[in-house]
Design a protein around this motif. Structure first.
Motif, mmCIF file in Angstrom:
data_model
loop_
_atom_site.group_PDB
_atom_site.id
_atom_site.type_symbol
_atom_site.label_atom_id
_atom_site.label_comp_id
_atom_site.label_asym_id
_atom_site.label_seq_id
_atom_site.Cartn_x
_atom_site.Cartn_y
_atom_site.Cartn_z
ATOM 1 N N THR A 77 0.832 -1.203 0.000
ATOM 2 C CA THR A 77 0.000 0.000 0.000
ATOM 3 C C THR A 77 0.864 1.250 0.000
ATOM 4 O OG1 THR A 77 -1.747 -1.143 1.221
ATOM 5 C CG2 THR A 77 -1.807 1.261 1.223
ATOM 6 N N VAL A 78 1.893 1.237 0.870
ATOM 7 C CA VAL A 78 2.816 2.380 0.934
ATOM 8 C C VAL A 78 3.498 2.593 -0.416
ATOM 9 C CG1 VAL A 78 4.988 3.205 1.939
ATOM 10 C CG2 VAL A 78 3.238 2.209 3.410
ATOM 11 N N ALA A 79 3.964 1.511 -1.021
ATOM 12 C CA ALA A 79 4.671 1.607 -2.303
ATOM 13 C C ALA A 79 3.756 2.135 -3.402
ATOM 14 C CB ALA A 79 5.221 0.238 -2.690
ATOM 15 N N LEU A 80 2.507 1.673 -3.422
ATOM 16 C CA LEU A 80 1.563 2.108 -4.458
ATOM 17 C C LEU A 80 1.206 3.581 -4.289
ATOM 18 C CD1 LEU A 80 -0.303 1.535 -6.836
ATOM 19 C CD2 LEU A 80 -2.036 0.747 -5.193
ATOM 20 N N VAL A 81 0.889 3.973 -3.050
ATOM 21 C CA VAL A 81 0.525 5.368 -2.789
ATOM 22 C C VAL A 81 1.695 6.291 -3.127
ATOM 23 C CG1 VAL A 81 -0.053 7.025 -0.979
ATOM 24 C CG2 VAL A 81 -1.197 4.811 -1.036
ATOM 25 N N HIS A 82 2.896 5.863 -2.765
ATOM 26 C CA HIS A 82 4.081 6.669 -3.050
ATOM 27 C C HIS A 82 4.323 6.774 -4.548
ATOM 28 C CE1 HIS A 82 8.493 7.005 -3.814
ATOM 29 N NE2 HIS A 82 8.311 8.062 -3.053
ATOM 30 N N LEU A 83 4.146 5.669 -5.271
ATOM 31 C CA LEU A 83 4.340 5.682 -6.723
ATOM 32 C C LEU A 83 3.395 6.668 -7.392
ATOM 33 C CD1 LEU A 83 5.524 4.533 -9.354
ATOM 34 C CD2 LEU A 83 3.778 2.742 -9.260
ATOM 35 N N LEU A 84 2.130 6.661 -6.981
ATOM 36 C CA LEU A 84 1.148 7.580 -7.556
ATOM 37 C C LEU A 84 1.513 9.034 -7.243
ATOM 38 C CD1 LEU A 84 -2.147 5.640 -6.717
ATOM 39 C CD2 LEU A 84 -1.003 5.817 -8.940
ATOM 40 N N ALA A 85 2.018 9.263 -6.030
ATOM 41 C CA ALA A 85 2.370 10.628 -5.625
ATOM 42 C C ALA A 85 3.595 11.133 -6.379
ATOM 43 C CB ALA A 85 2.612 10.675 -4.126
ATOM 44 N N VAL A 86 4.623 10.291 -6.477
ATOM 45 C CA VAL A 86 5.881 10.744 -7.089
ATOM 46 C C VAL A 86 5.751 10.897 -8.603
ATOM 47 C CG1 VAL A 86 6.962 8.499 -7.569
ATOM 48 C CG2 VAL A 86 8.387 10.442 -6.930
ATOM 49 N N ALA A 87 4.834 10.130 -9.212
ATOM 50 C CA ALA A 87 4.665 10.206 -10.665
ATOM 51 C C ALA A 87 3.778 11.371 -11.096
ATOM 52 C CB ALA A 87 4.081 8.893 -11.189
ATOM 53 N N SER A 88 3.045 11.962 -10.143
ATOM 54 C CA SER A 88 2.164 13.081 -10.495
ATOM 55 C C SER A 88 2.987 14.348 -10.703
ATOM 56 C CB SER A 88 1.125 13.307 -9.395
ATOM 57 O OG SER A 88 1.752 13.662 -8.177
ATOM 58 N N PRO A 89 2.604 15.193 -11.670
ATOM 59 C CA PRO A 89 3.367 16.415 -11.945
ATOM 60 C C PRO A 89 3.380 17.357 -10.742
ATOM 61 C CG PRO A 89 1.860 15.899 -13.739
ATOM 62 C CD PRO A 89 1.496 15.000 -12.603
ATOM 63 N N GLY A 90 4.496 18.002 -10.523
ATOM 64 C CA GLY A 90 4.637 18.928 -9.409
ATOM 65 C C GLY A 90 5.956 19.664 -9.534
ATOM 66 N N PRO A 91 6.336 20.424 -8.504
ATOM 67 C CA PRO A 91 7.601 21.182 -8.560
ATOM 68 C C PRO A 91 8.816 20.302 -8.817
ATOM 69 C CG PRO A 91 6.250 21.915 -6.716
ATOM 70 C CD PRO A 91 5.579 20.701 -7.273
ATOM 71 N N ASP A 92 8.877 19.120 -8.179
ATOM 72 C CA ASP A 92 10.022 18.235 -8.371
ATOM 73 C C ASP A 92 10.181 17.856 -9.837
ATOM 74 O OD1 ASP A 92 10.470 18.312 -5.662
ATOM 75 O OD2 ASP A 92 9.531 16.379 -5.243
ATOM 76 N N PHE A 93 9.075 17.455 -10.455
ATOM 77 C CA PHE A 93 9.134 17.035 -11.852
ATOM 78 C C PHE A 93 9.518 18.204 -12.753
ATOM 79 C CE2 PHE A 93 7.389 16.272 -16.064
ATOM 80 C CZ PHE A 93 7.822 14.983 -16.324
ATOM 81 N N ALA A 94 8.928 19.371 -12.509
ATOM 82 C CA ALA A 94 9.221 20.539 -13.343
ATOM 83 C C ALA A 94 10.699 20.913 -13.260
ATOM 84 C CB ALA A 94 8.355 21.720 -12.908
ATOM 85 N N VAL A 95 11.261 20.845 -12.058
ATOM 86 C CA VAL A 95 12.663 21.215 -11.872
ATOM 87 C C VAL A 95 13.595 20.203 -12.542
ATOM 88 C CG1 VAL A 95 14.492 21.398 -10.132
ATOM 89 C CG2 VAL A 95 12.349 22.627 -9.819
ATOM 90 N N VAL A 96 13.307 18.911 -12.369
ATOM 91 C CA VAL A 96 14.149 17.888 -12.995
ATOM 92 C C VAL A 96 14.051 17.962 -14.516
ATOM 93 C CG1 VAL A 96 14.488 15.396 -13.300
ATOM 94 C CG2 VAL A 96 14.089 16.317 -11.019
ATOM 95 N N LEU A 97 12.853 18.210 -15.015
ATOM 96 C CA LEU A 97 12.680 18.334 -16.471
ATOM 97 C C LEU A 97 13.514 19.499 -17.003
ATOM 98 C CD1 LEU A 97 11.291 17.565 -19.117
ATOM 99 C CD2 LEU A 97 9.379 19.043 -18.454
#
Length: 210
Positions: free
Chosen positions: A8-28
């Motif tokens: 459950t923790v792994a799934l919830v975390h995967l959904l959270a980390v894959a969603s667009p946000g500041p982290d993704f924008a900065v890495v991109l």
């Protein structure tokens, strides 16, 4: 260790980390505007930033921050200011800043690239909410601290790996060539996205203070 809880923790975390946000924008942006090494250092910084959220969630400090309107508003304000600062750097970019090869001089040091990722994640109030909710709702209070710590380390490693893969993909020569036509306009688009995210933080802070 409870296998179902970890799944459950792994799934919830995967959904959270894959969603667009500041982290993704900065890495991109790092991947498209910097050398691969800098983009990877930014990914490492984001992954290690996760450990800070995990640490204060385990200590119960995160719950105090979440329940204190003043502290949480302060966190949102600092996060919004930091995102605004990054956005301004993007918006000020000039033509021909997109690196489509490996000959362009590196504009950042490894330390600066690492700090960019670390602070972007650390000052993201959504990360605070996510980890406080995860450790107070999804993870059982009866789960041993050692197991909860393992969950936290796993999420830090998984986050770092995810953004490292994002960095590797967007630094592929073919991908960079595909984005080269947009040049500095892509950088400015990233700046606009970060400004919108900062604006949302400010508006939520104002709403919380009313």
């Amino acid at each position: 260790m409870d296998g179902a809880e970890f799944a459950t923790v792994a799934l919830v975390h995967l959904l959270a980390v894959a969603s667009p946000g500041p982290d993704f924008a900065v890495v991109l942006r790092q991947a498209l505007m910097q050398h691969r090494a800098n983009a990877l250092w930014t990914a490492v910084g984001i992954g290690l930033g996760i450990l800070v959220h995990v640490a204060y969630s385990l200590l119960g400090i995160g719950l105090i921050i979440q329940q204190s309107v003043m502290l949480f508003t302060a966190l949102k304000t600092v996060g919004a200011l930091y995102l605004t600062w990054i956005a301004i750097q993007c918006l000020r970019s000039g033509p021909a800043t997109l690196d489509t090869g490996e000959t362009m001089p590196t504009a950042q040091s490894a330390g600066k690239a690492f700090r960019l990722g670390f602070l972007t994640n650390l000052l993201n109030p959504k990360a605070t909410l996510f980890f406080v909710s995860l450790f107070s709702v999804v993870i059982s209070p009866a789960t041993p601290i050692a197991t909860q710590t393992f969950y936290g380390v796993y999420m830090a490693l998984a986050t770092g790996l995810w953004f490292a893969l994002v960095a590797l993909f967007f630094t592929l020569p073919a991908v960079r060539r595909a984005f080269a036509r947009f040049g500095h306009w892509l950088d400015r688009l990233m700046g606009g996205v970060l400004l919108l995210l900062a604006g949302r933080l400010v508006m939520s802070s104002v709403s919380a203070g009313e």
